[in-house]
Enzyme design. Sequence first.
Site: not given
Ligand SMILES: CCCCCCCC/C=C\CCCCCCCC(=O)N[C@@H](CC(N)=O)C(=O)O
Ligand SMILES: [Zn+2]
Ligand SMILES: [Zn+2]
Length: 523
Positions: A145, A210
């Site tokens: 999703d 998710e």
């Molecule tokens: C030394 C530190 C450097 C940090 C830079 C990091 C940059 C990271 C960039 C992006 C991270 C992206 C995370 C992707 C995972 C996404 C998962 C998501 O969207 N989850 C949702 C839904 C849920 N399962 O709860 C959320 O709301 O978290």
């Molecule tokens: Zn994701």
């Molecule tokens: Zn996401």
Amino acid sequence: MAGAGPKKSKVFRYLKYIFLAVLCVLLSLFTVALLRTLSLNVNVGLQLAHWEETNHIGLDLSQRQREEMLTRFKEAIRIPTVSYSPTDLNTTALREFSSLLRKAFPTVFASSLVQHEVVAEYSHLFWVQGSQPDLLPYMLLAHIDVVPASESDGWEAPPFSAKEIDDFIYGRGTLDNKECVMGILQALEYLLLRGYAPRRGFYIGLGHDEEVSGFNGAMNVARLLEQRHVQLSFLLDEGLLVVDGVLKGLDGPAALIGVTEKGMATVKLSVITAPGHSSMPPRESSIGILAAAVKRLEDNPMPMLFGQGPERGTFEHLAHKFNFPLRFMASNLWLFAPIVGRFLALKPETNAITRTTTAVTMFNGGVKYNILPSVAEAYVNLRIHSAHSVREVMDLMEWTVGDQRVRMDLVEGFDPLPVSSYSETSFGFQILKKSILDVFPQLTVAPGVCMANTDSRHYKDLTTGVYRFAPIWAKPGDAQRIHGINERISKKNYEDMVGFYSTLIQNCDVRTLPESHSGVHEF
Ligand SMILES: CCCCCCCC/C=C\CCCCCCCC(=O)N[C@@H](CC(N)=O)C(=O)O
Ligand SMILES: [Zn+2]
Ligand SMILES: [Zn+2]
């Protein structure tokens, strides 16, 4: 006056001793810091060790296969598998996606080594049988999703078009998370076609909800495995990625493997006042009181906790790749954490690792322009630093708002997830690290904290080795594309992802890790 001279010289003598003592302490601190700076290179270790030989099947794709692979990926992007809420999913699209998987990966679905089952109507669980059943299986996760996307927000291409612009494929799900869904199955498809049979069995779990917490998909897959008494060696899900130019002063790109993820709390703030005619307003309205509360939360971020969680390990692993003044600081966070933390707090994507973040995500109040609003509501979504808990964060919020008229209710929340091992004897971490370096030798690998949440949190009773990583190349500004506009992946990046999963699956066939300082580990 006559006695002042000896008294003064006594004071000076003491001051001299105090000064010398302070100087000694500073010098020793400096020496310790310098020694740590020169000696800290946690990146050697197993890289230099002798790994057990396995037959490696390279992908060596023809131009036609490359094109086919990209066509299938684009088809996946064009299906709008949007999750709006736990009860509002695009089920037509989810069904269509199931058909696409069968069509795109015929060998996976036909192989006698693979068992496939549909869970909770739209999620998928695959078991790929290994030839050596005594080896503990592992699991790869991804989700089907996506979050909603609207072209009118400023997309350069329609979000479900998979349009190619300058060798990038644009579309919702190109980074989150259809690149993993398709990348994993594509790697398996090619490996099976080339006659590969794994030694170590593995599961693939594809969740369908998710983006709305995985309560139906991932949770039921995990429950099923628990009922079957499955134990996993480790699990890999989406999460962190390759950062290239995102951390100022770091020489070269780095792969960050999420060894934990932040906790989460959604808090509803509400203010109720008497309704009435807008021509006779009270001094403060429900909307005004709530707006002031929200402003106080934004003006007073949660305390800086940088260095008190596993983000310390990130900097210790990366320290040797920083240029000099930063290298000295990154190697000595025991001393410099407050300074480095302040520097990281300047940008949202790095601020996220320094503290519990506070995001006001919804604000509602009023029904008509001439009626005094009786109810105003706001939702605040907090991502909780590893050194905080839901309870502490709620207490801090109440203290910051400091207004009894603002009611606060915890809608949903959980504490930060356990930290998985990233030691030299940690099978999951070291296999991931080796696979990353096999495919991308230019990278430095470090553990990190995933600031968002993933389906992997539902699997915490199946393994202690939960890792969150995909080899997505993120340059400055790319992190904002995730859940934002112009989400895109380069064609080369997608091909490399398939290569990465193919290498990872084969690397998992080793029985044990090579000997480290602390000895061989059996799994
Ligand atoms: C030394 C530190 C450097 C940090 C830079 C990091 C940059 C990271 C960039 C992006 C991270 C992206 C995370 C992707 C995972 C996404 C998962 C998501 O969207 N989850 C949702 C839904 C849920 N399962 O709860 C959320 O709301 O978290
Ligand atoms: Zn994701
Ligand atoms: Zn996401």
